[in-house]
Design a protein around this motif. Structure first.
Motif, PDB file in Angstrom:
ATOM      1  N   SER A   1      47.756  -2.932 -21.714  1.00  0.00           N
ATOM      2  CA  SER A   1      48.663  -3.653 -22.595  1.00  0.00           C
ATOM      3  C   SER A   1      49.379  -2.712 -23.563  1.00  0.00           C
ATOM      4  O   SER A   1      50.587  -2.850 -23.802  1.00  0.00           O
ATOM      5  CB  SER A   1      47.883  -4.710 -23.384  1.00  0.00           C
ATOM      6  OG  SER A   1      48.703  -5.358 -24.336  1.00  0.00           O
ATOM      7  N   LEU A   2      48.657  -1.726 -24.107  1.00  0.00           N
ATOM      8  CA  LEU A   2      49.276  -0.771 -25.024  1.00  0.00           C
ATOM      9  C   LEU A   2      50.324   0.073 -24.309  1.00  0.00           C
ATOM     10  O   LEU A   2      51.418   0.330 -24.843  1.00  0.00           O
ATOM     11  CB  LEU A   2      48.203   0.130 -25.649  1.00  0.00           C
ATOM     12  CG  LEU A   2      47.182  -0.560 -26.560  1.00  0.00           C
ATOM     13  CD1 LEU A   2      46.140   0.437 -27.049  1.00  0.00           C
ATOM     14  CD2 LEU A   2      47.866  -1.229 -27.747  1.00  0.00           C
TER      15      LEU A   2
ATOM     16  N   ALA B   1      51.992  -0.854 -21.664  1.00  0.00           N
ATOM     17  CA  ALA B   1      53.115  -1.743 -21.343  1.00  0.00           C
ATOM     18  C   ALA B   1      54.008  -1.961 -22.565  1.00  0.00           C
ATOM     19  O   ALA B   1      55.234  -2.025 -22.441  1.00  0.00           O
ATOM     20  CB  ALA B   1      52.581  -3.080 -20.820  1.00  0.00           C
ATOM     21  N   ARG B   2      53.411  -2.074 -23.735  1.00  0.00           N
ATOM     22  CA  ARG B   2      54.210  -2.226 -24.952  1.00  0.00           C
ATOM     23  C   ARG B   2      55.128  -1.026 -25.160  1.00  0.00           C
ATOM     24  O   ARG B   2      56.311  -1.177 -25.484  1.00  0.00           O
ATOM     25  CB  ARG B   2      53.292  -2.368 -26.166  1.00  0.00           C
ATOM     26  CG  ARG B   2      52.758  -3.778 -26.407  1.00  0.00           C
ATOM     27  CD  ARG B   2      52.159  -3.813 -27.808  1.00  0.00           C
ATOM     28  NE  ARG B   2      51.590  -5.115 -28.125  1.00  0.00           N
ATOM     29  CZ  ARG B   2      51.724  -5.716 -29.286  1.00  0.00           C
ATOM     30  NH1 ARG B   2      52.441  -5.132 -30.261  1.00  0.00           N
ATOM     31  NH2 ARG B   2      51.163  -6.880 -29.534  1.00  0.00           N
ATOM     32  N   LEU B   3      54.575   0.155 -25.010  1.00  0.00           N
ATOM     33  CA  LEU B   3      55.369   1.369 -25.207  1.00  0.00           C
ATOM     34  C   LEU B   3      56.467   1.466 -24.159  1.00  0.00           C
ATOM     35  O   LEU B   3      57.626   1.790 -24.466  1.00  0.00           O
ATOM     36  CB  LEU B   3      54.457   2.594 -25.171  1.00  0.00           C
ATOM     37  CG  LEU B   3      53.540   2.765 -26.397  1.00  0.00           C
ATOM     38  CD1 LEU B   3      52.412   3.744 -26.100  1.00  0.00           C
ATOM     39  CD2 LEU B   3      54.351   3.243 -27.607  1.00  0.00           C
TER      40      LEU B   3
ATOM     41  N   GLY C   1      57.804  -0.995 -22.513  1.00  0.00           N
ATOM     42  CA  GLY C   1      58.774  -2.058 -22.761  1.00  0.00           C
ATOM     43  C   GLY C   1      59.730  -1.730 -23.889  1.00  0.00           C
ATOM     44  O   GLY C   1      60.861  -2.249 -23.931  1.00  0.00           O
ATOM     45  N   ALA C   2      59.294  -0.846 -24.803  1.00  0.00           N
ATOM     46  CA  ALA C   2      60.161  -0.433 -25.906  1.00  0.00           C
ATOM     47  C   ALA C   2      61.005   0.782 -25.545  1.00  0.00           C
ATOM     48  O   ALA C   2      61.716   1.329 -26.396  1.00  0.00           O
ATOM     49  CB  ALA C   2      59.312  -0.131 -27.136  1.00  0.00           C
TER      50      ALA C   2
ATOM     51  N   VAL D   1      56.262  -0.360 -32.741  1.00  0.00           N
ATOM     52  CA  VAL D   1      55.811  -1.004 -31.502  1.00  0.00           C
ATOM     53  C   VAL D   1      54.529  -1.807 -31.738  1.00  0.00           C
ATOM     54  O   VAL D   1      54.348  -2.903 -31.190  1.00  0.00           O
ATOM     55  CB  VAL D   1      55.589   0.049 -30.396  1.00  0.00           C
ATOM     56  CG1 VAL D   1      54.915  -0.588 -29.173  1.00  0.00           C
ATOM     57  CG2 VAL D   1      56.914   0.690 -29.988  1.00  0.00           C
ATOM     58  N   PHE D   2      53.638  -1.262 -32.590  1.00  0.00           N
ATOM     59  CA  PHE D   2      52.334  -1.897 -32.806  1.00  0.00           C
ATOM     60  C   PHE D   2      52.249  -2.557 -34.188  1.00  0.00           C
ATOM     61  O   PHE D   2      51.159  -2.680 -34.756  1.00  0.00           O
ATOM     62  CB  PHE D   2      51.216  -0.860 -32.649  1.00  0.00           C
ATOM     63  CG  PHE D   2      51.207  -0.158 -31.312  1.00  0.00           C
ATOM     64  CD1 PHE D   2      51.115  -0.875 -30.130  1.00  0.00           C
ATOM     65  CD2 PHE D   2      51.305   1.226 -31.233  1.00  0.00           C
ATOM     66  CE1 PHE D   2      51.108  -0.244 -28.894  1.00  0.00           C
ATOM     67  CE2 PHE D   2      51.291   1.879 -30.013  1.00  0.00           C
ATOM     68  CZ  PHE D   2      51.198   1.144 -28.837  1.00  0.00           C
TER      69      PHE D   2
ATOM     70  N   ASP E   1      52.259  -5.500 -35.218  1.00  0.00           N
ATOM     71  CA  ASP E   1      51.471  -6.720 -35.357  1.00  0.00           C
ATOM     72  C   ASP E   1      49.993  -6.514 -35.026  1.00  0.00           C
ATOM     73  O   ASP E   1      49.218  -7.466 -35.012  1.00  0.00           O
ATOM     74  CB  ASP E   1      52.041  -7.821 -34.452  1.00  0.00           C
ATOM     75  CG  ASP E   1      52.074  -7.405 -32.985  1.00  0.00           C
ATOM     76  OD1 ASP E   1      52.200  -6.189 -32.706  1.00  0.00           O
ATOM     77  OD2 ASP E   1      51.976  -8.294 -32.117  1.00  0.00           O
TER      78      ASP E   1
END
Length: 453
Positions: free
Chosen positions: A15-16, A18-20, A22-23, A60-61, A63
């Motif tokens: 998930s981490l 994917a967040r990076l 995705g950004a 990115v993180f 939240d």
């Protein structure tokens, strides 16, 4: 990039990444987690590297729970479900003036440059579900060859952080790997630089090394490196004991002793140090036979010095020094038989406690096998007999400490004793109970007291 390789990542890690991604940033798991996964082992930590700058990672993180553990070096810790994950920006390091930390770091957007600053090829691999394995320094090949090799110039890697010298030995011991020749030559040459490394950092690597499955081979191959940490090892190397009870030189006997106890840090370090006092204690008789009376006490003094160097905590230090001092305490009768007498075992329990008495049994077994004049089969039988006798005794829940004695200081004060006499009487009563002369019953103990004083 090897896009065919698929590594199973924990859901939070995926998930981490994917967040990076995705950004708009590239992101990889990197280092030891990749190495261990390729070896079929469960990683202890999952570290992430990324092209995102520290302030971009924070966005990115935003939240999630984050900890600014090392933003100036590009590291942000992200906590997911109470588990911390370090996320670090791709970087290259400046000079290492203190031979531990880079004086400065320069953020880059190139993964290969980031991997080039790492210690060993097996730790210089990264993986992304999107692009596969990044392995510019052939770490996977070295993993397959069971080889520890520095990334780039070995002397430069060790000059940056001398602890890497010991880390190389630790990895080789834990994974049973060989050390690539140029890396081996460099670590031997630069071993004196270990004096620059803090004791607590050395402690962690040394204890892991000693508990590695190939610890014996590494100790045999690199004793001079270990001697930079514990100088008393140096005279042990090749030392002829000239004693008819020993068929090996002192260092080989020591290594075999280490190999012969379970992979427990206290036991392994005990065996490493148990005979360090022999060279200083040696006397030679008219026949040329070497004798080492009093060597446990000298070894215990060396153990205390080593505990200081390694910054061992008090509990570890106390156990280590106690076991080194008593590593050859007699455990047999005058006739040479295994002593499983009840009183003998109770007195040993009183002196050492169950944990350390069992440890002494294990140490005796290993020490005797390491002489070369007895067999593992014979010593295993002796160990089993001792352990079985101890198990049977402990099952009875016997009294072997003042805490379990059926009388206490108040009882003796009430009986008319005063001052030091109270403590002396309690000790005499305990010994009488352990020797089977008096039952551990209050009335019986008070009745027996006059005859014992």
């Amino acid at each position: 990039m090897n896009c065919e390789l698929i590594l199973q990542l924990p859901a939070p890690v995926a998930s981490l990444l994917a967040r990076l991604n995705g950004a708009g940033f590239s992101a990889y798991v990197v280092g030891g987690c990749v190495r261990d996964t390729l070896l079929g082992l469960q990683p202890h930590d999952w570290d992430i590297c990324t092209s995102a700058l520290p302030e971009q990672m924070q966005q990115v993180f935003h939240d999630l729970h984050t900890v600014e553990t090392g933003l100036k070096h590009g590291t942000l810790t992200v906590v997911v479900d109470h588990v911390p994950y370090e996320v670090t920006t791709f970087r290259v390091d400046g000079d290492y003036t203190d031979h531990r930390h880079p004086d400065s770091v320069h953020f880059v957007d190139n993964l290969t440059e980031d991997l080039a600053r790492r210690d060993f090829t097996v730790n210089a691999m990264a993986y992304s579900p999107e692009t596969g394995l990044a392995d510019p320094f052939h770490g996977r090949q070295d993993l397959s060859a069971n080889l520890i090799r520095c990334v780039g110039e070995a002397e430069k890697r060790f000059d940056e952080d001398a602890l890497r010298i010991l880390r190389a030995l630790r990895f080789a011991a834990v994974y049973d790997f060989a050390i690539e020749p140029s890396t081996s030559a460099a670590l031997r040459k630069m071993a004196p630089d270990l004096s620059r490394v803090a004791g607590e950092r050395i402690r962690e690597e040394l204890l892991k090394l000693l508990c590695g499955k190939a610890a014996g081979r590494i100790l045999r191959d690199y004793p001079e490196v270990l001697a930079e940490i514990i100088p008393e090892i140096r005279p042990m190397i090749g030392y002829d004991q000239q004693n008819h009870h020993h068929s090996y030189d002192l260092w080989e006997h020591t290594v075999r002793g280490v190999e012969g106890v379970p992979a427990d840090p206290v036991l392994r370090l005990t065996m490493l140090l148990h005979d360090t006092g022999k060279p200083a204690a040696r006397t030679t008789d008219e026949k040329g036979e070497g004798h080492y009376k009093g060597h446990p006490k000298i070894s215990e003094q060396i153990a205390r010095k080593t505990a200081d160097v390694l910054h061992l905590d008090n509990a570890f230090r106390d156990r280590l020094c106690n076991l080194v001092l008593h590593h050859d305490i007699p455990l047999r009768t005058d006739s040479g038989a295994i002593n499983t007498d009840r009183s003998f075992l109770l007195r040993r329990l009183n002196r050492f406690g169950e944990q350390d008495l069992r440890a002494i049994f294990l140490i005796h077994r290993s020490d005797r096998i390491a002489t070369g004049y007895t067999t593992a089969k014979r010593e295993d039988a002796r160990l089993q007999e001792r352990m079985a006798a101890l198990d049977a005794l402990l099952a009875e829940q016997p009294c072997f400490t003042l805490k379990n004695l059926a009388v206490n200081g108040r009882d003796l004060l009430a009986a008319g004793l005063k001052g030091k006499a109270v403590g002396e009487a309690l000790q005499l009563l305990l010994e009488a109970v352990m020797d089977g002369k008096v039952p551990n019953e209050k009335a019986a103990l008070l009745d027996a007291l006059p005859s014992l004083m």
